[in-house]
Design an enzyme around this catalytic site. Structure first.
Site, PDB file in Angstrom:
ATOM      1  N   GLY A  80       0.783  -1.213   0.000  1.00 54.28           N
ATOM      2  CA  GLY A  80       0.000   0.000   0.000  1.00 54.28           C
ATOM      3  C   GLY A  80       0.814   1.262   0.000  1.00 54.28           C
ATOM      4  O   GLY A  80       0.269   2.346   0.163  1.00 54.28           O
ATOM      5  N   CYS A  81       2.123   1.155  -0.139  1.00 60.64           N
ATOM      6  CA  CYS A  81       2.974   2.339  -0.001  1.00 60.64           C
ATOM      7  C   CYS A  81       3.978   2.398  -1.128  1.00 60.64           C
ATOM      8  O   CYS A  81       4.627   1.410  -1.431  1.00 60.64           O
ATOM      9  CB  CYS A  81       3.707   2.302   1.341  1.00 60.64           C
ATOM     10  SG  CYS A  81       4.879   3.646   1.553  1.00 60.64           S
ATOM     11  N   GLY A  82       4.108   3.568  -1.742  1.00 59.26           N
ATOM     12  CA  GLY A  82       5.078   3.720  -2.807  1.00 59.26           C
ATOM     13  C   GLY A  82       6.353   4.398  -2.374  1.00 59.26           C
ATOM     14  O   GLY A  82       7.228   4.646  -3.184  1.00 59.26           O
TER      15      GLY A  82
END
Length: 279
Positions: A120-122
């Site tokens: 869920g995190c870039g």
């Protein structure tokens, strides 16, 4: 081994089946459920580790290409020379070969990510603030779309998400043409991964990023706008909300950003003149 008394559902790429206990009120039954796969995927360039992403193990060649473009490790698809997919006990390794002039050939301890990238995190593993907020260059995309085309694309989006239909656990990034016909879709447990896979597929097939619209089933965060703008995409429609930073960066990059996109209505946050209302 599955033994629930009911036949196993047909396979869906990126999904596994597991036996569960389903409860509704006081009733209990044993059933078969589909779950989205999520595995560590190691990204290596010319033998050098760069990052580990949690991803759905589908369309990995597209993921390798799109991630490399989004991260600025290659300037164009031709700089990615080869991708070898190596299953490991711990996950999957994508061993990529890039040309000598590519940024991915010059990875050192200062540039590699020190943490795995969660689905869920870039930004996981980015160590300095100045490495985070990097405004993309303005895109060369000024195409005007009809509201009817956007509605057609939104109406069709769910029908192009078999993984999410089976599990309810994945995001999608879709590419639609100027008439609202969806041409390409990629799914993943991570919204950033889904977009990277789509960007990779588009680059591989030679799609013109300025000639269509991007639909994402998630919120439009800063990273999603940056990835799209770096790919040359000038129109984004997000099913959920944008962030304030995403709106500001979209305005600076010349990207028309639509949020809360539904067939019955939506909010246009930047460049509303690029979404033409038709009676």
């Amino acid at each position: 081994m599955l033994d629930s008394g009911e036949p196993a559902p047909p396979p869906v790429p990126g999904c596994v089946v597991r036996k569960i206990q389903r409860r509704q009120g006081d009733a209990t039954e044993t059933a078969i459920d589909r779950l989205a796969e999520e595995v560590p995927v190691a990204m290596r360039y010319n033998g050098r580790s760069f990052a580990v992403m949690m991803a759905t193990p589908c369309d990995l060649e597209d993921f390798a290409l799109g991630f490399s473009l989004s991260e600025g490790l290659i300037a164009h698809a031709g700089e990615l020379l080869d991708v070898d997919v190596h299953p490991r006990v711990e996950g999957i390794e994508l061993a990529m070969s890039v040309s000598a002039g590519a940024a991915g050939a010059r990875i050192d301890d200062a540039s590699l990510r020190k943490l795995p990238g969660r689905g869920g995190c870039g930004l996981c593993g980015t160590r300095e603030l100045e490495d985070v907020v990097q405004a993309p260059a303005p895109v060369d995309a000024t195409l005007v779309f009809d509201t009817g085309a956007l509605r057609r694309a939104l109406d069709a989006l769910l029908l192009h998400q078999p993984m999410n239909a089976a599990t309810g656990a994945t995001h999608a990034a879709a590419w639609a043409d100027s008439e609202g016909r969806i041409r390409r879709v990629r799914e993943d447990v991570g919204r950033h991964n889904a977009l990277d896979k789509l960007i990779g597929a588009m680059a591989r097939e030679g799609d013109d990023p300025a000639a269509g619209m991007l639909l994402i089933s998630s919120r439009a965060s800063y990273e999603m706008v940056v990835k799209a703008a770096r790919a040359g995409i000038g129109f984004i429609a997000a099913v959920s909300a944008p962030t304030a930073l995403a709106v500001e960066l979209a305005r600076g990059a010349g990207v028309c950003l639509v949020g809360f996109a539904r067939a019955e209505g939506y909010n246009v946050y930047t460049f509303p003149e690029r979404l033409r209302v038709r009676p």
